[in-house]
Design a protein around this motif. Structure first.
Motif, PDB file in Angstrom:
ATOM      1  N   LEU A   1      52.756   4.636  -4.195  1.00  0.00           N
ATOM      2  CA  LEU A   1      51.678   3.873  -3.561  1.00  0.00           C
ATOM      3  C   LEU A   1      52.216   2.620  -2.882  1.00  0.00           C
ATOM      4  CD1 LEU A   1      48.988   4.062  -6.405  1.00  0.00           C
ATOM      5  CD2 LEU A   1      49.347   5.646  -4.507  1.00  0.00           C
ATOM      6  N   SER A   2      51.568   2.229  -1.782  1.00  0.00           N
ATOM      7  CA  SER A   2      51.901   0.972  -1.112  1.00  0.00           C
ATOM      8  C   SER A   2      51.385  -0.195  -1.947  1.00  0.00           C
ATOM      9  CB  SER A   2      51.259   0.934   0.278  1.00  0.00           C
ATOM     10  OG  SER A   2      49.852   0.820   0.155  1.00  0.00           O
TER      11      SER A   2
ATOM     12  N   ASP B   1      47.645   2.452  -1.231  1.00  0.00           N
ATOM     13  CA  ASP B   1      47.542   3.679  -0.435  1.00  0.00           C
ATOM     14  C   ASP B   1      48.730   4.591  -0.721  1.00  0.00           C
ATOM     15  OD1 ASP B   1      45.222   2.730   0.899  1.00  0.00           O
ATOM     16  OD2 ASP B   1      46.483   1.533   2.245  1.00  0.00           O
ATOM     17  N   LEU B   2      48.494   5.912  -0.684  1.00  0.00           N
ATOM     18  CA  LEU B   2      49.552   6.889  -0.910  1.00  0.00           C
ATOM     19  C   LEU B   2      50.528   6.893   0.256  1.00  0.00           C
ATOM     20  CD1 LEU B   2      50.604   9.255  -2.725  1.00  0.00           C
ATOM     21  CD2 LEU B   2      49.239  10.774  -1.281  1.00  0.00           C
TER      22      LEU B   2
ATOM     23  N   HIS C   1      58.859  -0.158  -7.840  1.00  0.00           N
ATOM     24  CA  HIS C   1      59.344  -0.951  -8.972  1.00  0.00           C
ATOM     25  C   HIS C   1      58.928  -0.273 -10.272  1.00  0.00           C
ATOM     26  CE1 HIS C   1      55.191  -2.244  -8.368  1.00  0.00           C
ATOM     27  NE2 HIS C   1      55.177  -2.546  -9.646  1.00  0.00           N
ATOM     28  N   GLY C   2      59.378  -0.827 -11.361  1.00  0.00           N
ATOM     29  CA  GLY C   2      58.964  -0.364 -12.690  1.00  0.00           C
ATOM     30  C   GLY C   2      59.322   1.087 -12.942  1.00  0.00           C
TER      31      GLY C   2
ATOM     32  N   ILE D   1      49.630  16.811  -1.726  1.00  0.00           N
ATOM     33  CA  ILE D   1      48.903  15.857  -2.574  1.00  0.00           C
ATOM     34  C   ILE D   1      49.769  14.711  -3.076  1.00  0.00           C
ATOM     35  CG2 ILE D   1      47.178  17.496  -3.419  1.00  0.00           C
ATOM     36  CD1 ILE D   1      48.883  17.708  -5.977  1.00  0.00           C
ATOM     37  N   GLY D   2      50.999  14.599  -2.620  1.00  0.00           N
ATOM     38  CA  GLY D   2      51.866  13.570  -3.187  1.00  0.00           C
ATOM     39  C   GLY D   2      52.749  12.923  -2.154  1.00  0.00           C
ATOM     40  N   THR D   3      53.845  12.373  -2.623  1.00  0.00           N
ATOM     41  CA  THR D   3      54.811  11.690  -1.768  1.00  0.00           C
ATOM     42  C   THR D   3      55.964  12.631  -1.433  1.00  0.00           C
ATOM     43  OG1 THR D   3      54.289   9.514  -2.699  1.00  0.00           O
ATOM     44  CG2 THR D   3      56.446   9.766  -1.660  1.00  0.00           C
TER      45      THR D   3
END
Length: 295
Positions: free
Chosen positions: A223-224, A228-229, A248-249, A290-292
């Motif tokens: 996500l941004s 947003d995806l 991150h994380g 549906i994803g990145t």
């Protein structure tokens, strides 16, 4: 019961949309890291198994690599052994490693194999010990003390991938089987090591020169900062998003794994929401996905 005209039209549209993707990916290898909610929710487990069997049926070669952290934690708790973590990784002494092998190489692996077979597939379970599939080296964690010095923390039988030999996987794929791999490797010392399943999936995908690496997660994808995806990313754009702190994380190691796979020869990596039924099929066989996606 017959379909309504609208429902029949929708089914025809979906099948028509899937056809060019089925043609494009026929005889290609897709490595799927299976974990998160998709591994514990009964309905999602069944939809994942059906997706994998459908892939094989239409000529795509799925290779499944699975995790099992919650299942390991549950059994340790039942045995009265407390789980300890350092930098998000389970401290794994010899006794804990025995439990890891029982759960990953036994209970979880065979449940997935059985589930795929019940839906008409022919799955075979492996650990990194089979066919010398995964050679591991011991992983140590660096920490900084109060004086600014660096110390190494020994977290036991936790490893990283040193090398992958996919001979046994190739043999199974070409024999019309679906390999299901537990992320346990063997070190030069002969000891077993528990390895992060994302890392194993990425390295297996690289060595197999896979068409795709698909990582199932419990999020929509990357996500941004606005929520947003993000998708259709180049490796250069991913580097920028890491540098500006967007990535991150907990998402950082997943993205790095996906990025490394693409740089290592995998055509594309996908981080998708495993909480969605038939997530793998939607990502593979529809225009939107549906994803990145990282190319």
């Amino acid at each position: 019961m017959s379909l309504t005209p609208d429902a029949a039209t929708n089914v025809a549209r979906v099948l028509s949309e899937a056809l060019p993707y089925i043609r494009r990916f026929r005889d290609k290898t897709v490595v799927i890291k299976y974990g998160g909610n998709a591994m514990v929710d009964a309905e999602l487990k069944q939809s994942f198994a059906r997706d994998v069997v459908l892939m094989k049926t239409v000529g795509i070669n799925p290779v499944v690599v699975h995790g099992g952290g919650p299942q390991i934690g549950n059994l340790l708790e039942r045995l009265g052994k407390e789980s300890q973590f350092v930098s998000g990784m389970r401290v794994t002494d010899s006794e804990t490693m025995d439990v890891v092998e029982m759960v990953l190489g036994g209970l979880v692996n065979k449940e997935i194999v059985n589930m795929i077979n019940r839906h008409g597939g022919s799955a075979v379970g492996l650990t990194g010990k089979d066919g010398d599939l995964i050679r591991a080296r011991k992983l140590t964690i660096a920490s900084t003390d109060d004086a600014g010095g660096t110390n190494s923390i020994d977290i036991g039988h936790v490893g990283e991938v040193e090398s992958i030999d996919v001979s046994v996987v190739d043999m199974l794929v070409h024999g019309n089987f679906i390999p299901v791999i537990a992320p346990i490797g063997v070190g030069e010392d002969g000891h077993s090591y528990n390895i992060n399943a994302d890392l194993v999936a990425g390295k297996v995908a690289e060595v197999l020169r896979a068409e795709k690496l698909i990582l199932l997660t419990n999020t929509k994808g990357l996500l941004s900062k606005e929520g947003d995806l993000l998708t259709g990313l180049s490796t250069a754009r991913v580097d920028e998003l890491i540098a500006d702190g967007t990535i991150h994380g907990g998402m950082l190691p997943k993205i790095r794994c996906a990025l490394e796979a693409v740089r290592g020869g995998v055509v594309s990596s996908h981080i998708i929401d495993g909480r969605v039924k038939h997530a793998v099929m939607v990502e593979l066989f529809t225009d939107e996905g549906i994803g990145t996606l990282i190319r």
